[in-house]
Design a protein around this motif. Sequence first.
Motif, short mmCIF file in Angstrom:
data_model
loop_
_atom_site.label_atom_id
_atom_site.label_comp_id
_atom_site.label_asym_id
_atom_site.label_seq_id
_atom_site.Cartn_x
_atom_site.Cartn_y
_atom_site.Cartn_z
N HIS A 1 0.79 -1.23 0.00
CA HIS A 1 0.00 0.00 0.00
C HIS A 1 0.83 1.29 0.00
CE1 HIS A 1 -3.42 -2.60 0.80
NE2 HIS A 1 -2.80 -3.08 1.86
N GLY A 2 2.14 1.18 0.21
CA GLY A 2 2.96 2.37 0.31
C GLY A 2 2.78 3.04 1.65
N VAL A 3 3.61 4.03 1.93
CA VAL A 3 3.48 4.81 3.16
C VAL A 3 3.84 6.26 2.84
CG1 VAL A 3 5.86 4.32 3.92
CG2 VAL A 3 4.13 4.99 5.61
N ASP A 4 3.02 7.19 3.30
CA ASP A 4 3.28 8.61 3.11
C ASP A 4 4.15 9.13 4.25
OD1 ASP A 4 1.77 9.01 0.74
OD2 ASP A 4 -0.07 8.92 1.94
N LEU A 5 5.08 9.99 3.91
CA LEU A 5 6.02 10.55 4.88
C LEU A 5 5.79 12.05 5.01
CD1 LEU A 5 9.21 8.64 3.68
CD2 LEU A 5 7.67 8.02 5.56
#
Length: 255
Positions: free
Chosen positions: A43-47
């Motif tokens: 899903h990815g990860v936002d930083l």
Amino acid sequence: MARHGSWEEGLPARRLEHADPVELPPPDVWPRTVPAVEQVLAHGVDLARCTVLVGENGSGKSTLVEALAMAVGMNAEGGSTGAAHRTHASESPLHEWLRVVRDPGAPRWGYFVRAETMHGLFTYLDTSRADSPWSRDPLFHGLSHGESFVALLGTRRFRGEGLFVMDEPEAGLSFSAQLHLVAELTEMARRPRTQVVLATHSPVLAAVPGAHLLELGEHGIRPSAWEELDLVAHHRGFLDAPRRYLRHVVDDLDD
């Protein structure tokens, strides 16, 4: 996960996600066996401008920050994108499976520091200082571990824009030195086009004002508030009643 801030902020690492169409190994191959890693791949990860990863040993904190640093071209054992020192290859292949989504115009300078290879980084800096633009550096090995790290933060490497990645930087730092580091991290994250991502076991470093906290565990990755972190609860509980914890690990402790 929701995005943090606008695309005009110039963040060097807006998002970390699977570098499709890179083929992945089977799910039972490490580090895909780590729930947090598998979540990022799926899903990815936002930083955010300042992102803090917390969690138990083995939860994937170091694996993810290492992969982030390497995916943007930083040296696996610490240093900038131009560092080339090497002692023992122990990093995971995760950086080869990921891509970093950058904001338009984001700077490409970055610096990576990690507790487990700090000695090698200081050796590299001390032996190459005469031929480097950092010739005014102190001799890091002439200082204690904590003093060396504080001195490194005081160099020009950490004064400009870019991506600064840290893995358990609290190692060797006293309480007051950790407070100093919180102040430094806060100042860094307030600069334009500058971003901080760190993994820590310290409730002090997790308290960086405005930080986006991600708690890693068997559940994968979840955003959290500081006061809701297991890390904070355990430290509070221990300080309130040390014996309540110690009786589980010390056999002959009297009740």
